[in-house]
Write a protein that holds these residues in place. Structure first.
Motif, PDB file in Angstrom:
ATOM      1  N   ARG A  27       0.823  -1.213   0.000  1.00 23.80           N
ATOM      2  CA  ARG A  27       0.000   0.000   0.000  1.00 23.80           C
ATOM      3  C   ARG A  27       0.854   1.258   0.000  1.00 23.80           C
ATOM      4  O   ARG A  27       0.533   2.236  -0.669  1.00 23.80           O
ATOM      5  N   VAL A  83      -8.918  -6.574   8.478  1.00 26.39           N
ATOM      6  CA  VAL A  83      -8.347  -5.703   7.450  1.00 26.39           C
ATOM      7  C   VAL A  83      -8.609  -6.217   6.036  1.00 26.39           C
ATOM      8  O   VAL A  83      -8.182  -5.602   5.066  1.00 26.39           O
ATOM      9  N   LEU A  85     -10.234   2.754   2.070  1.00 25.10           N
ATOM     10  CA  LEU A  85     -10.330   3.722   3.166  1.00 25.10           C
ATOM     11  C   LEU A  85     -11.786   3.948   3.554  1.00 25.10           C
ATOM     12  O   LEU A  85     -12.164   3.837   4.713  1.00 25.10           O
ATOM     13  N   ALA A  86     -12.616   4.275   2.567  1.00 29.67           N
ATOM     14  CA  ALA A  86     -14.034   4.465   2.857  1.00 29.67           C
ATOM     15  C   ALA A  86     -14.771   3.171   2.523  1.00 29.67           C
ATOM     16  O   ALA A  86     -14.311   2.376   1.724  1.00 29.67           O
ATOM     17  N   GLY A  87     -15.908   2.990   3.133  1.00 31.82           N
ATOM     18  CA  GLY A  87     -16.675   1.771   2.851  1.00 31.82           C
ATOM     19  C   GLY A  87     -16.714   0.905   4.079  1.00 31.82           C
ATOM     20  O   GLY A  87     -15.894   1.027   4.966  1.00 31.82           O
ATOM     21  N   ASN A  88     -17.695   0.052   4.092  1.00 30.97           N
ATOM     22  CA  ASN A  88     -17.854  -0.747   5.295  1.00 30.97           C
ATOM     23  C   ASN A  88     -17.476  -2.205   5.047  1.00 30.97           C
ATOM     24  O   ASN A  88     -18.054  -3.110   5.602  1.00 30.97           O
ATOM     25  N   GLY A  89     -16.468  -2.385   4.208  1.00 33.67           N
ATOM     26  CA  GLY A  89     -16.006  -3.740   3.889  1.00 33.67           C
ATOM     27  C   GLY A  89     -15.583  -4.529   5.112  1.00 33.67           C
ATOM     28  O   GLY A  89     -15.568  -5.750   5.106  1.00 33.67           O
ATOM     29  N   TRP A  90     -15.247  -3.814   6.187  1.00 32.04           N
ATOM     30  CA  TRP A  90     -14.868  -4.470   7.436  1.00 32.04           C
ATOM     31  C   TRP A  90     -15.959  -5.342   8.025  1.00 32.04           C
ATOM     32  O   TRP A  90     -15.720  -6.119   8.918  1.00 32.04           O
TER      33      TRP A  90
END
Lengths: 347, 347
Positions: free
Chosen positions: A266, A289, A340-345
Motif C-alpha cells: 500500500r 483488514v 479507506l471508505a466503505g464498510n467492507g470491514w
C-alpha cells in the motif's frame, strides 16, 4: 430430592468433603464408624462419584498436560488459543481435564514433564510446535509416556506416517501451494514468499508449497524467497525488498508477516484491486483488514488429537482403532483488502 | 550422578511410576517387600518428591480450576488469553497448576465445580466475568470453597471492598471517563457511547465513566447512549444511528464495537484527522488498524489474583496479608487510524 453431590452429602452428614473423598479413595484413613456411616449415606443418597470411580478403577488421573506456548504476538497467538479451547472441550467430553503449564524452552518443558509426572501423575501430554530434532518427543518416547502432538515429527530420514506416536497436523504446504496457484490464476508471475528461517518444520513445509506451485508453472525464482523472524515490521521490510526485486504478489507464512507485506504494497501504491498478499492462519486481524489467509481446521485437529490420545490411554484393542497419523487439509479464506471508505470491514 | 527423578528411579528399580507414587501416597497399596525396596532406593538416591511431599503434608492438590470462557469473537478473546497466560505463569511460580474446564452457562460452571471437587479435589478456583446476581460466587461462598475473581462483586447494596472473597478488577469506568475527557479536549461535545445492555457489571461501569465525564463538562445527552450486543456489525449499526443523531465521536465498551464504529464513520466520510473512536481492551486488532483503546493491566491483574488466592490457601496469619480487594487503573493507548496508503500499521 435434588441429586446428591459430594457437597450436599458432606453437609447432611456433618463431615468434610475430604472425609467423603477418603472413604471412596483411601478408606484406611477414615475411622471405621465414620466410614460405615458415610458408605451408608452414599448408598442411600444415590450419590454417584462416577468420574472418581472410573479414576479408581483405571488408576488414571484423567488429566492431560499441555504447555501454554509463550505469546509471541497477539496476532498469531489466536490460533493456539482456539486450539486450546477446542482441546479443553474435546477432553472434557471424554472425562479428561487439561493441566496447563508454562515453559520457556524445550529443556524446561521436559523438566516440567518430570515434575508433573512426579507430582500429579498425569496420564499423558499434548505437544504443540514439533520441529526438527525435537528432544521433547524423544524424551517422552524413551520414558514411555503417552502423548500426541499437534505437528508431525519432522525428520529428513523417517516417514512421519510410520511414527511411533500419534500426531495430527495440517498440510500447510498444500495451503501455500493453493494460495500461490490462486495468484498465478490472477495473472501474477513474480510471486514472492515471506517465511521463517529454514529449520522449523512447519515453516519449511509452507515454503515448499509455494515453490512447488511456481515450479509447476515454470516461473520459480529463487531470489523472491525471503526468510525473516515473525512480526509485522519484519514482514513489511521483507515485502519492500521483494517489491524492489520485482514481486507483484506474496504468500506469507503468517498473518503477522502478511499484514506487514500488505502495508508495504500500500505504501508503494501498488495494491491492485485483487488481493495480492495471502497470509496464514486466518486470524481475527486478517478478517478485520480484509486479508486473504490460509485457514487451518483447528477445532477438528484438536478433537482428533484427543481422540487418538485417549484411544492410546484407554488401551482398547486395535480393532476400531482410529488412524493415529492425520494430515488435515487447510482451506483458503479469500478477501479483498478494505478501502479507506466503505464498510467492507463488516464482512 | 544426575539428579534422581521418578522416571529414573522407576527404571533403575524395574517398577512402574505408579508403584513409586503409591509408596509415597498410598503405601497400603504396595506389597511390603516392594515398598521397603522402593523406600530404600528413594533414601539412597536423594530423590526429592518435593512438591509431592508438600502436597501430602498440606493435603492440597496444588491445582486451581479455571473455566475457559467460550470464544465470542477472536477480537475480544485475546484479552482473556493474555490473562490465562499470565495466570499460568504466576501460579506455576508458586507451585500451583491450573486445571482448565469449559462450561456453557453459569449453571454448568457450578456443576463443573462439584465434579472437579469430587474427582480432583481442587484447592480453589479463579473466576472471570463476575456479574449482578452471580450464582457462582454465591455457591462457592456457601460451600466454603476458596476462590478469587477477576471482576469485583456487582451489587447495588453492598460495598465490593467489604466482600468476603478476594477479587482483582480494573477500573473500567475510570478508563472510559479518561477517554471521553480526551475527546472533549479535542473539541468534541456530541460524544456517543456504544455499550452492552444494562445489567453486566463491567458494561454498566464503562457507561458510567462516559456519563460522568460528559456531565462534568455539562454536555451529557441521553440520546447518544446506545446498548447492543457485542460485535463488529452491531457496532457499525449503532454508530450509524449515533451519527444520524449528531455524534461526532464515540467511546465503546469493546474493540469489536469500536471497529464497527470506525468503519461507520469512514463510510460516512466523517473521519477527522484526530481519532474520534475509542475502543476497550487494546487488542491486536486495535493496534493493526490504528484504533485508540483503553488498555487493562491484565498481566498485573493475573499476578495479583494468584497472590491473593494462594495467600488465602496457605492460611498464613493476617500479618503481612496482601490487600484482598484490588482495583487497578487502566491506561489509554492513543493511535491514529491508518490511511489507505502509508505504513502506519507498523506502529
Amino acid at each position: 430430592m435434588a441429586k446428591a453431590t459430594l457437597v450436599s452429602l458432606a453437609e447432611s452428614l456433618g463431615v468434610s468433603r475430604q472425609t467423603i473423598s477418603n472413604v471412596i479413595n483411601a478408606p484406611h484413613r477414615v475411622k471405621p464408624e465414620t466410614r460405615l456411616r458415610v458408605e451408608h449415606a452414599i448408598a442411600e443418597s444415590g450419590y454417584r462419584p462416577s468420574a472418581a470411580a472410573r479414576q479408581l478403577r483405571t488408576r488414571r488421573s484423567m488429566n492431560l498436560g499441555i504447555r501454554l506456548m509463550p505469546v509471541v504476538d497477539g496476532i498469531n497467538g489466536s490460533i493456539l488459543d482456539r486450539f486450546l479451547h477446542a482441546l479443553t472441550e474435546a477432553a472434557q467430553e471424554d472425562s479428561y481435564r487439561l493441566t496447563l503449564f508454562s515453559a520457556a524452552t524445550d529443556d524446561d518443558e521436559v523438566r516440567q514433564y518430570e515434575e508433573l509426572l512426579n507430582v500429579s501423575d498425569l496420564d499423558g501430554f499434548v505437544l504443540t510446535g514439533t520441529h526438527h530434532g525435537d528432544q521433547r518427543t524423544a524424551w517422552l518416547l524413551e520414558n514411555e509416556i503417552p502423548f500426541a502432538s499437534f505437528g508431525r515429527p519432522w525428520s529428513d530420514t523417517e516417514d512421519p506416517f510410520s511414527s511411533l506416536h500419534p500426531w495430527v497436523d495440517v498440510d500447510g504446504g498444500a495451503g501455500t501451494q493453493q494460495a500461490t496457484g490462486l495468484l498465478l490464476d490472477q495473472g501474477h508471475t513474480a510471486i514472492g514468499f515471506i517465511g521463517w528461517p529454514a529449520g522449523s518444520g512447519a515453516g519449511d513445509d509452507r515454503r515448499d508449497g509455494w515453490r512447488r506451485a511456481l515450479q509447476a508453472a515454470g516461473v520459480f525464482a529463487d531470489q523472491l524467497d525471503v526468510a525473516v523472524n515473525d512480526g509485522v515490521p519484519a514482514g513489511a521490510r521483507a515485502a519492500e525488498s521483494l517489491i524492489a526485486a520485482g514481486a507483484t504478489a506474496v504468500v506469507c507464512a503468517s498473518d503477522s508477516l502478511a499484514l506487514g507485506a500488505l502495508s508495504a504494497f500500500r505504501s508503494q501504491h501498488r495494491a491492485p484491486a485483487t488481493p495480492n498478499v495471502i497470509g496464514f492462519d486466518d486470524t481475527p486481524v486478517a478478517a478485520a483488514v480484509g486479508l486473504s489467509s490460509i485457514a487451518q481446521p483447528i477445532e477438528e485437529a484438536a478433537r482428533d488429537i484427543i481422540r487418538v490420545l485417549t484411544h492410546t490411554l484407554s488401551g482398547d484393542a486395535d480393532a476400531g482403532r482410529p488412524d493415529k497419523h492425520l494430515l488435515l487439509p487447510p482451506t483458503l479464506a479469500q478477501r479483498v483488502p478494505h478501502p479507506l471508505a466503505g464498510n467492507g470491514w463488516l464482512g
